[in-house]
Scaffold this motif. Structure first.
Motif, PDB file in Angstrom:
ATOM      1  N   SER A 123      27.465 -31.200   2.420  1.00 16.39           N
ATOM      2  CA  SER A 123      28.836 -30.710   2.291  1.00 16.39           C
ATOM      3  C   SER A 123      29.686 -31.824   1.700  1.00 16.39           C
ATOM      4  CB  SER A 123      29.360 -30.337   3.674  1.00 16.39           C
ATOM      5  OG  SER A 123      30.750 -30.532   3.754  1.00 16.39           O
ATOM      6  N   ARG A 125      32.115 -32.883   2.810  1.00 18.06           N
ATOM      7  CA  ARG A 125      32.713 -33.618   3.931  1.00 18.06           C
ATOM      8  C   ARG A 125      31.745 -34.583   4.590  1.00 18.06           C
ATOM      9  NH1 ARG A 125      35.224 -28.215   4.994  1.00 18.06           N
ATOM     10  NH2 ARG A 125      37.366 -28.462   4.274  1.00 18.06           N
ATOM     11  N   VAL A 140      26.176 -31.379  -3.901  1.00 14.45           N
ATOM     12  CA  VAL A 140      27.345 -31.410  -3.028  1.00 14.45           C
ATOM     13  C   VAL A 140      28.050 -30.063  -3.084  1.00 14.45           C
ATOM     14  CG1 VAL A 140      29.454 -32.640  -2.433  1.00 14.45           C
ATOM     15  CG2 VAL A 140      27.602 -33.855  -3.612  1.00 14.45           C
ATOM     16  N   VAL A 141      28.159 -29.420  -1.929  1.00 18.83           N
ATOM     17  CA  VAL A 141      28.832 -28.134  -1.847  1.00 18.83           C
ATOM     18  C   VAL A 141      30.288 -28.390  -1.480  1.00 18.83           C
ATOM     19  CG1 VAL A 141      28.867 -25.881  -0.717  1.00 18.83           C
ATOM     20  CG2 VAL A 141      26.684 -27.087  -1.061  1.00 18.83           C
ATOM     21  N   ASP A 142      31.211 -28.001  -2.358  1.00 22.74           N
ATOM     22  CA  ASP A 142      32.610 -28.293  -2.044  1.00 22.74           C
ATOM     23  C   ASP A 142      33.169 -27.240  -1.100  1.00 22.74           C
ATOM     24  OD1 ASP A 142      33.699 -26.106  -3.462  1.00 22.74           O
ATOM     25  OD2 ASP A 142      33.907 -27.280  -5.299  1.00 22.74           O
ATOM     26  N   ILE A 147      28.958 -25.912  -6.305  1.00 19.61           N
ATOM     27  CA  ILE A 147      27.966 -26.972  -6.134  1.00 19.61           C
ATOM     28  C   ILE A 147      27.955 -27.882  -7.348  1.00 19.61           C
ATOM     29  CG2 ILE A 147      25.505 -27.437  -5.778  1.00 19.61           C
ATOM     30  CD1 ILE A 147      25.344 -24.641  -4.501  1.00 19.61           C
ATOM     31  N   ALA A 148      28.018 -29.181  -7.112  1.00 19.29           N
ATOM     32  CA  ALA A 148      27.897 -30.154  -8.195  1.00 19.29           C
ATOM     33  C   ALA A 148      26.713 -31.061  -7.895  1.00 19.29           C
ATOM     34  CB  ALA A 148      29.179 -30.974  -8.303  1.00 19.29           C
ATOM     35  N   LEU A 150      24.680 -34.653  -8.441  1.00 16.68           N
ATOM     36  CA  LEU A 150      24.863 -36.060  -8.797  1.00 16.68           C
ATOM     37  C   LEU A 150      23.515 -36.759  -8.700  1.00 16.68           C
ATOM     38  CD1 LEU A 150      28.115 -36.855  -6.754  1.00 16.68           C
ATOM     39  CD2 LEU A 150      27.936 -36.533  -9.229  1.00 16.68           C
ATOM     40  N   PRO A 295      31.986 -38.022  -0.527  1.00 15.65           N
ATOM     41  CA  PRO A 295      31.563 -37.396  -1.794  1.00 15.65           C
ATOM     42  C   PRO A 295      32.722 -37.192  -2.767  1.00 15.65           C
ATOM     43  CG  PRO A 295      30.429 -36.351   0.026  1.00 15.65           C
ATOM     44  CD  PRO A 295      31.414 -37.318   0.639  1.00 15.65           C
ATOM     45  N   ARG A 296      33.927 -36.971  -2.243  1.00 20.17           N
ATOM     46  CA  ARG A 296      35.088 -36.773  -3.106  1.00 20.17           C
ATOM     47  C   ARG A 296      35.369 -38.031  -3.945  1.00 20.17           C
ATOM     48  NH1 ARG A 296      39.902 -33.335  -1.831  1.00 20.17           N
ATOM     49  NH2 ARG A 296      38.482 -32.657  -0.207  1.00 20.17           N
ATOM     50  N   ALA A 299      32.768 -38.265  -6.589  1.00 18.18           N
ATOM     51  CA  ALA A 299      33.037 -37.306  -7.669  1.00 18.18           C
ATOM     52  C   ALA A 299      34.099 -37.858  -8.614  1.00 18.18           C
ATOM     53  CB  ALA A 299      33.485 -35.967  -7.087  1.00 18.18           C
ATOM     54  N   LEU A 300      35.123 -38.493  -8.042  1.00 20.07           N
ATOM     55  CA  LEU A 300      36.213 -39.046  -8.847  1.00 20.07           C
ATOM     56  C   LEU A 300      35.689 -40.143  -9.776  1.00 20.07           C
ATOM     57  CD1 LEU A 300      39.208 -39.427  -9.528  1.00 20.07           C
ATOM     58  CD2 LEU A 300      39.494 -40.679  -7.393  1.00 20.07           C
ATOM     59  N   ASP A 301      34.944 -41.068  -9.221  1.00 23.39           N
ATOM     60  CA  ASP A 301      34.409 -42.175 -10.023  1.00 23.39           C
ATOM     61  C   ASP A 301      33.492 -41.673 -11.136  1.00 23.39           C
ATOM     62  OD1 ASP A 301      35.640 -44.374  -8.912  1.00 23.39           O
ATOM     63  OD2 ASP A 301      34.123 -44.663  -7.373  1.00 23.39           O
ATOM     64  N   ARG A 303      33.258 -38.672 -12.447  1.00 24.51           N
ATOM     65  CA  ARG A 303      33.992 -37.873 -13.426  1.00 24.51           C
ATOM     66  C   ARG A 303      34.725 -38.767 -14.418  1.00 24.51           C
ATOM     67  NH1 ARG A 303      34.860 -32.105 -13.943  1.00 24.51           N
ATOM     68  NH2 ARG A 303      36.180 -32.013 -15.758  1.00 24.51           N
ATOM     69  N   LEU A 304      35.396 -39.788 -13.886  1.00 26.46           N
ATOM     70  CA  LEU A 304      36.153 -40.668 -14.771  1.00 26.46           C
ATOM     71  C   LEU A 304      35.207 -41.415 -15.715  1.00 26.46           C
ATOM     72  CD1 LEU A 304      38.836 -41.937 -15.643  1.00 26.46           C
ATOM     73  CD2 LEU A 304      38.284 -43.814 -14.122  1.00 26.46           C
TER      74      LEU A 304
ATOM     75  N   TYR B 259      38.072 -30.903  -5.802  1.00 33.00           N
ATOM     76  CA  TYR B 259      36.940 -31.777  -5.477  1.00 33.00           C
ATOM     77  C   TYR B 259      36.297 -32.425  -6.700  1.00 33.00           C
ATOM     78  CZ  TYR B 259      32.214 -33.202  -4.691  1.00 33.00           C
ATOM     79  OH  TYR B 259      31.053 -33.921  -4.735  1.00 33.00           O
ATOM     80  N   LEU B 304      42.287 -40.350 -14.740  1.00 31.98           N
ATOM     81  CA  LEU B 304      41.455 -39.151 -14.709  1.00 31.98           C
ATOM     82  C   LEU B 304      42.269 -37.917 -15.081  1.00 31.98           C
ATOM     83  CD1 LEU B 304      38.737 -37.781 -14.076  1.00 31.98           C
ATOM     84  CD2 LEU B 304      39.667 -37.298 -11.829  1.00 31.98           C
TER      85      LEU B 304
END
Lengths: 331, 331
Positions: A123, A125, A140-142, A147-148, A150, A295-296, A299-301, A303-304, B259, B304
């Motif tokens: 999750s 979380r 990762v299930v948001d 689902i994304a 990584l 995980p959030r 995801a940010l890192d 993605r950027l 997310y 981002l």
């Protein structure tokens, strides 16, 4: 053809084995019969291939909804299993540490001997210990059930930048940086240390650059004094960052600040001369070795980094430095 | 033409006033003479317009290096002042709260009555209280002495999405989401609530969506039970996020999970039907009202958001919700 839930195993006979395992890669064969994990049974129920599963304990007949509401299967596992099946993969639950599913290459199945991905279903979380990453793909299930994926790896970070530097260059420690009032050109031009205030003007070194250079004897300044200043402004984080800075330089990779990308460093592997500077290749974030990711944040890192065409690498600083790469994957 | 440092003011006579103030916008006029802030004197020294400043206390003559090394002027201020001058602006130090410099429009100066930007000059290591932001432009000096500008504002967040929803829809709370097994189409199609498991299949609602819908009586589930579950998985952060979720819906803006962007929400202002869904406009991060930003985190979020063509907005959740936008600026 009846399926029976017995504890945390769902069992079926030969006919179920032929139909679901042999033809479509569900479950495993035990003495010629079929054994399914609850997540596999849930998928068969969801698809309508099976209408109910009989609970050997209570005698109840469980449909998809009843099985999903029970404790024997997690929503997260069901959503990830379904998503990978929808993408055309066969996969099996596994007991391997740090993995939940073994995914076979497209067109292959559990009867072959090839694995495309080890998947860990979590999750958004769930906190993720950095130590457990590096071999698996995270699914990762948001919170809205998307689902994304990584991919995590353990990259070898190396470059070829290696300038011959003079020793004992005079320098002055100001509040939060070091000025070299009359800098030897090689420092900036070949080593890519510092930032000139203007073309040919004094060279401004960050505290990290200055501390690393002072330790090598390049600057005529006591390294300890610079490190002390770094700790004053940044705390113990400064020591971690300096260790990673030096490890990168030892590997002939040039770290420059990653501030504009919200990271500790961006890095250049192969610098001959600053005038021929290409794009930086990695974004590096320095973390203590026992870090647990949200995980959030991951995801940010990722993605950027993807958006600026760099690779995201985490430097886990403990007794040694370990490198962890994380990138997006579309299975 | 002599300049004298007297405490924290640098003074010059009429000739200095004509040359530096009247012709080039430095300092201010007091009884026909010139008064400069130390940062302005440092810039004149750096440029070589003045060779030294006499320290009235010690009688010493200070050059640029000596003034920079002293306590009367900060490196950060000197670097930002120089950068803005290099970009062709006249600017003056100011005593206004949360600002260090008033920057005049290009071609204008302190003798005009127009201000282009209020600038706050900080190191990337300075923590920034969210409450103090919203009117100024941040000039953030990173550890390698590069400067990035961030514009802060207080946006009005509003949209036009407003679907008529039924009441008392049956729903089921699972571990970490709510399933509506037979969802009315309007819920997803017009309200953009939830995520269908498959086209026309059950609707998966996040705990936030479900809690907000339950509070409005749309779901036949006790809202408190959902909120309780949210707190279990997320702690008090859940309450903050729910408050912001509801505030956005009250403003007819649709929040969906952010997310994949490392944010709390991405938002859609004007949804008629999900089939005509455009791009989301904002990325929203929920923070407690007393939050202090690390400039590095701010840089990451803003970078981002810019990369995916959205606007970064922080929702500061206290007694009320306040909205703070931050975006890149090239002065």
């Amino acid at each position: 053809m009846e399926l029976t839930l017995d504890g945390s195993t769902v069992r079926g006979g030969r006919q179920a084995r032929e139909r679901f395992h042999d033809a479509r890669g569900y479950g495993r064969v035990v003495d010629g019969d079929l054994e399914l994990a609850p997540v596999e049974a849930a998928h068969l129920l969801y698809r309508g291939d099976v209408e109910t599963v009989r609970d050997a304990g209570s005698g109840d007949r469980l449909d998809f909804r009843a099985l999903l509401s029970s404790d024997v299967v997690s929503e997260i596992d069901v959503l990830v299993y379904k998503d990978l099946r929808d993408r055309g993969f066969y996969l099996s639950p596994t007991d391997e540490p740090n993995a939940d599913f073994l995914v076979y290459p497209r067109g292959k199945g559990p009867w072959d001997d090839e694995i495309a991905h080890r998947i860990r279903a979590i999750s958004e979380r769930t906190a993720l210990s950095a130590r457990t990453l590096g071999e698996t793909v995270l699914a990762v299930v948001d919170e809205e059930s998307s689902i994304a994926y990584l991919e995590t790896g353990r990259p070898d970070v190396r470059g070829t930048t290696d300038a011959d530097l003079p020793r004992g260059v005079p320098a002055e420690l100001l509040d939060d940086r070091v000025f070299v009032w009359e800098p030897p050109a090689v420092l900036y031009e070949r080593g890519f240390y510092g930032q000139p205030l203007d073309d040919g003007g004094p060279l401004q070194l960050s505290l990290l650059e200055a501390a690393a250079l002072a330790r090598r004897g390049v600057l005529a300044l006591p390294a300890d004094e610079i490190v002390e200043r770094g700790r004053t402004v940044e705390g113990e984080r400064f020591d971690r960052r300096l260790a990673v800075y030096r490890a990168l330089r030892d590997r002939n990779v040039v770290p420059k600040t990653g501030y504009k990308f919200g990271a500790d460093f961006r890095t250049y592997a192969d610098i001959e001369h600053v005038e021929e500077l290409g794009h930086s290749e990695l974004l590096v974030r320095v973390l203590p070795a026992d870090h647990a990711f949200a995980p959030r944040d991951l995801a940010l890192d990722v993605r950027l980094a993807h958006g600026v065409r760099k690779r995201m690498v985490f430097a886990l600083a403990g007794e040694t430095i370990e490198w962890l790469s994380v990138s997006r994957l579309t299975p």
